[in-house]
Write a protein that holds these residues in place. Structure first.
Motif, PDB file in Angstrom:
ATOM      1  N   ASP A  26      42.897  40.848  33.633  1.00  0.00           N
ATOM      2  CA  ASP A  26      43.407  41.625  34.239  1.00  0.00           C
ATOM      3  C   ASP A  26      44.715  42.558  33.027  1.00  0.00           C
ATOM      4  OD1 ASP A  26      43.956  44.705  35.206  1.00  0.00           O
ATOM      5  OD2 ASP A  26      44.006  43.534  37.080  1.00  0.00           O
ATOM      6  N   VAL A  27      44.863  43.548  32.010  1.00  0.00           N
ATOM      7  CA  VAL A  27      45.330  43.759  31.093  1.00  0.00           C
ATOM      8  C   VAL A  27      46.203  45.140  31.888  1.00  0.00           C
ATOM      9  CG1 VAL A  27      46.494  44.159  29.462  1.00  0.00           C
ATOM     10  CG2 VAL A  27      44.606  42.828  29.554  1.00  0.00           C
ATOM     11  N   ALA A  28      47.664  44.675  32.103  1.00  0.00           N
ATOM     12  CA  ALA A  28      48.470  45.166  32.039  1.00  0.00           C
ATOM     13  C   ALA A  28      48.278  46.136  34.586  1.00  0.00           C
ATOM     14  CB  ALA A  28      48.904  46.496  31.534  1.00  0.00           C
ATOM     15  N   CYS A  29      48.138  44.239  34.962  1.00  0.00           N
ATOM     16  CA  CYS A  29      47.465  44.853  36.207  1.00  0.00           C
ATOM     17  C   CYS A  29      48.106  45.227  36.947  1.00  0.00           C
ATOM     18  CB  CYS A  29      47.401  43.424  36.385  1.00  0.00           C
ATOM     19  SG  CYS A  29      49.137  42.343  36.767  1.00  0.00           S
ATOM     20  N   GLY A  30      50.001  45.538  36.796  1.00  0.00           N
ATOM     21  CA  GLY A  30      50.717  46.479  38.020  1.00  0.00           C
ATOM     22  C   GLY A  30      51.129  44.566  39.082  1.00  0.00           C
ATOM     23  N   PRO A  31      50.398  45.263  40.141  1.00  0.00           N
ATOM     24  CA  PRO A  31      50.723  44.769  41.258  1.00  0.00           C
ATOM     25  C   PRO A  31      49.381  43.932  41.159  1.00  0.00           C
ATOM     26  CG  PRO A  31      50.023  46.958  42.213  1.00  0.00           C
ATOM     27  CD  PRO A  31      50.441  47.617  40.919  1.00  0.00           C
ATOM     28  N   GLY A  32      48.354  43.904  40.567  1.00  0.00           N
ATOM     29  CA  GLY A  32      47.319  43.141  41.279  1.00  0.00           C
ATOM     30  C   GLY A  32      46.389  44.177  42.091  1.00  0.00           C
ATOM     31  N   SER A  33      46.790  44.984  42.290  1.00  0.00           N
ATOM     32  CA  SER A  33      45.082  45.676  43.423  1.00  0.00           C
ATOM     33  C   SER A  33      43.530  45.357  42.453  1.00  0.00           C
ATOM     34  CB  SER A  33      45.095  47.237  43.644  1.00  0.00           C
ATOM     35  OG  SER A  33      46.275  47.202  43.873  1.00  0.00           O
ATOM     36  N   TRP A  34      43.631  45.650  41.443  1.00  0.00           N
ATOM     37  CA  TRP A  34      41.978  45.061  40.931  1.00  0.00           C
ATOM     38  C   TRP A  34      41.595  43.355  40.817  1.00  0.00           C
ATOM     39  CZ3 TRP A  34      39.843  42.572  36.341  1.00  0.00           C
ATOM     40  CH2 TRP A  34      38.506  43.721  36.572  1.00  0.00           C
ATOM     41  N   SER A  35      42.363  43.170  40.161  1.00  0.00           N
ATOM     42  CA  SER A  35      42.700  41.751  39.856  1.00  0.00           C
ATOM     43  C   SER A  35      42.283  41.052  41.609  1.00  0.00           C
ATOM     44  CB  SER A  35      43.805  41.002  39.136  1.00  0.00           C
ATOM     45  OG  SER A  35      44.641  41.271  38.409  1.00  0.00           O
ATOM     46  N   MET A  36      42.451  41.512  42.478  1.00  0.00           N
ATOM     47  CA  MET A  36      42.996  40.211  43.732  1.00  0.00           C
ATOM     48  C   MET A  36      41.655  40.782  44.631  1.00  0.00           C
ATOM     49  SD  MET A  36      46.550  40.283  45.087  1.00  0.00           S
ATOM     50  CE  MET A  36      47.183  41.736  45.137  1.00  0.00           C
ATOM     51  N   GLU A  37      41.105  42.139  44.000  1.00  0.00           N
ATOM     52  CA  GLU A  37      39.574  42.678  44.727  1.00  0.00           C
ATOM     53  C   GLU A  37      38.905  41.858  44.013  1.00  0.00           C
ATOM     54  OE1 GLU A  37      40.602  46.788  46.828  1.00  0.00           O
ATOM     55  OE2 GLU A  37      39.326  46.763  45.668  1.00  0.00           O
ATOM     56  N   ILE A  38      38.389  41.664  42.715  1.00  0.00           N
ATOM     57  CA  ILE A  38      37.106  41.680  42.034  1.00  0.00           C
ATOM     58  C   ILE A  38      37.768  39.850  42.887  1.00  0.00           C
ATOM     59  CG2 ILE A  38      36.635  40.217  39.565  1.00  0.00           C
ATOM     60  CD1 ILE A  38      36.192  43.680  40.011  1.00  0.00           C
ATOM     61  N   ALA A  39      39.143  39.278  42.552  1.00  0.00           N
ATOM     62  CA  ALA A  39      38.921  37.385  42.839  1.00  0.00           C
ATOM     63  C   ALA A  39      38.708  37.766  43.779  1.00  0.00           C
ATOM     64  CB  ALA A  39      40.186  37.054  42.626  1.00  0.00           C
ATOM     65  N   GLY A  40      38.218  38.525  44.982  1.00  0.00           N
ATOM     66  CA  GLY A  40      37.718  38.894  46.272  1.00  0.00           C
ATOM     67  C   GLY A  40      36.300  38.372  46.792  1.00  0.00           C
ATOM     68  N   GLU A  41      35.814  39.410  46.207  1.00  0.00           N
ATOM     69  CA  GLU A  41      34.795  39.280  45.762  1.00  0.00           C
ATOM     70  C   GLU A  41      33.885  38.225  45.230  1.00  0.00           C
ATOM     71  OE1 GLU A  41      31.459  43.576  45.267  1.00  0.00           O
ATOM     72  OE2 GLU A  41      33.497  43.903  44.791  1.00  0.00           O
ATOM     73  N   TYR A  42      34.721  38.162  44.146  1.00  0.00           N
ATOM     74  CA  TYR A  42      33.560  37.130  42.879  1.00  0.00           C
ATOM     75  C   TYR A  42      34.153  35.717  43.008  1.00  0.00           C
ATOM     76  CZ  TYR A  42      30.967  41.459  41.824  1.00  0.00           C
ATOM     77  OH  TYR A  42      30.841  42.346  41.631  1.00  0.00           O
ATOM     78  N   PRO A  43      34.269  34.624  44.241  1.00  0.00           N
ATOM     79  CA  PRO A  43      35.343  33.440  44.237  1.00  0.00           C
ATOM     80  C   PRO A  43      34.760  32.754  43.107  1.00  0.00           C
ATOM     81  CG  PRO A  43      33.237  33.917  46.112  1.00  0.00           C
ATOM     82  CD  PRO A  43      33.029  34.868  45.669  1.00  0.00           C
TER      83      PRO A  43
END
Length: 396
Positions: A174-191
């Motif tokens: 996740d490039v330029a992730c900011g606070p990580g909203s997208w990263s953490m949702e993807i990580a939570g949905e796809y363990p």
């Protein structure tokens, strides 16, 4: 790059129905076609314009989304109760070490972060970066709201065909992730997948996060601290106000380098020009575009994302955009978009007051008028998506 189009021309994409990927309810069809008629009303603040086009409203999705609170400070992209936090911390300590190819172990440590304060807002002080936005708590809130807005608009978190790869376990950047909203949702949905988020400032969480998600400070205009062919999926969103015209090729080249053969790269950018607008929004967008050009930034780079991917050798490139309406007239999506616009105005205020040589009171009057116009004229913005695939390795 691209040229501005008339505000009188709605530019809705022809999109298929997109099924929800974030369990927010039944699939929703995105509005696309709108008919027009002429409005006899026109208002002006700071500048006057002739006739204003006004279009009839479409049906807007009413699917339930993440609860909206009075302040986005109450929103978290990865909600953890105290018990869940303990379990996450415990499981994280037992979890095997991350894939070595996804950890920047051999790269030099980033320089200490440097900041400057302008009108009470904290900005990064990274040499060579023209990024207009702050990097403080209020900016984290704004980026969360933008994330929720886009997720609601497309009823998911991505458009590239990567669902199977994510379910089976993919290495994702996740490039330029900011606070990580997208990263953490993807990580939570796809363990089974491993997420790495990078940003030039440390706005991302350091402790409470999914165990399959890590964050690294890195500047996307510099060589990325990863080996060639490290990731199955590379995602980059909302970086246009920080990449100078001649830097785009360097950035895309790096994304392609760290992608595996056959990997997908997805780009998402907003459009500086808004549509079906009154004179105040048109004035604001026109002047903002001038500021961006003065900083060697392309206000309309979002309209050429597919060309960039093709230029750098990607195949199966697709491009589309969605129109996100702003205002109470457009239901929950309109509320989210308007909240995003309001936060965007506030985030840009310190830099634009300096650039336009106006007082905060003048700026506040202009942006308040813009927000009022959104409901009057049923305004909307376009968000552009492009994704493509790195050529698979040739078989012997």
């Amino acid at each position: 790059m691209g040229n501005s189009q008339s505000v009188d021309t709605p530019r809705h994409a022809s999109l298929p129905t997109i099924n929800s990927r974030d369990h927010t309810g039944s699939p929703t069809r995105i509005p696309r076609s709108i008919s027009s008629h002429t409005s006899s009303k026109s208002s002006s603040t700071f500048s006057k314009f002739s006739s204003v086009r006004r279009l009839s409203a479409d049906t807007v999705p009413s699917t339930t989304i993440h609860p909206l609170q009075q302040s986005s400070k109450h929103l978290s992209p990865y909600n953890l109760s105290a018990e869940t936090s303990r379990r996450t911390s415990s499981s994280s300590s037992r979890r095997p070490s991350p894939n070595p190819s996804l950890v920047a172990l051999n790269s030099p440590s980033p320089e200490p972060e440097k900041y400057v304060w302008v009108a009470g807002r904290r900005f990064h002080n990274v040499e060579g970066s023209e990024y207009l936005y702050p990097c403080d708590e209020e900016e984290i809130d704004r980026l969360h709201v933008m994330h929720f807005m886009v997720r609601f608009a497309i009823q998911g978190n991505y458009l590239a065909p990567v669902s199977d790869s994510l379910r089976n376990g993919a290495a994702v950047l996740d490039v330029a992730c900011g606070p990580g909203s997208w990263s953490m949702e993807i990580a939570g949905e796809y363990p089974k997948s491993e997420l790495v988020g990078i940003d030039m400032t440390s706005m991302f969480p350091s402790e409470i996060k999914p165990p399959n998600c890590q964050f690294i400070r890195a500047n996307i205009t510099q060589p990325l601290p990863f080996d060639d062919g490290s990731f199955d999926y590379v995602f980059m969103r909302f970086v246009n106000m920080g990449i100078e015209v001649e830097q785009w090729d360097t950035v895309i080249r790096e994304l392609v380098r760290v992608a595996k053969p056959g990997a997908w790269i997805e780009l998402v950018e907003g459009d500086v020009e808004r549509y079906r607008v009154g004179p105040c929004i048109k004035d604001f967008d026109t002047k903002l575009a001038e500021v961006l050009r003065g900083r060697n930034l392309d206000p309309f780079a979002s309209r050429n994302l597919d060309k960039l991917l093709i230029k750098h050798g990607l195949i199966n490139v697709k491009r589309t955009f969605i129109s996100s309406p702003a205002g109470e007239w457009a239901g929950k999506l309109g509320q989210l978009t308007l909240q995003s616009w309001k936060a965007n105005f506030e985030a840009l205020k310190p830099q634009l007051c300096l650039a336009w040589n106006i007082s905060e009171e003048q700026y506040q009057a202009l942006t308040s008028a813009c927000l009022s116009e959104a409901d009057i004229h049923k305004s909307y913005e376009n968000i552009h998506f492009a994704y493509g695939q790195k050529k698979p390795a040739q078989r012997d």
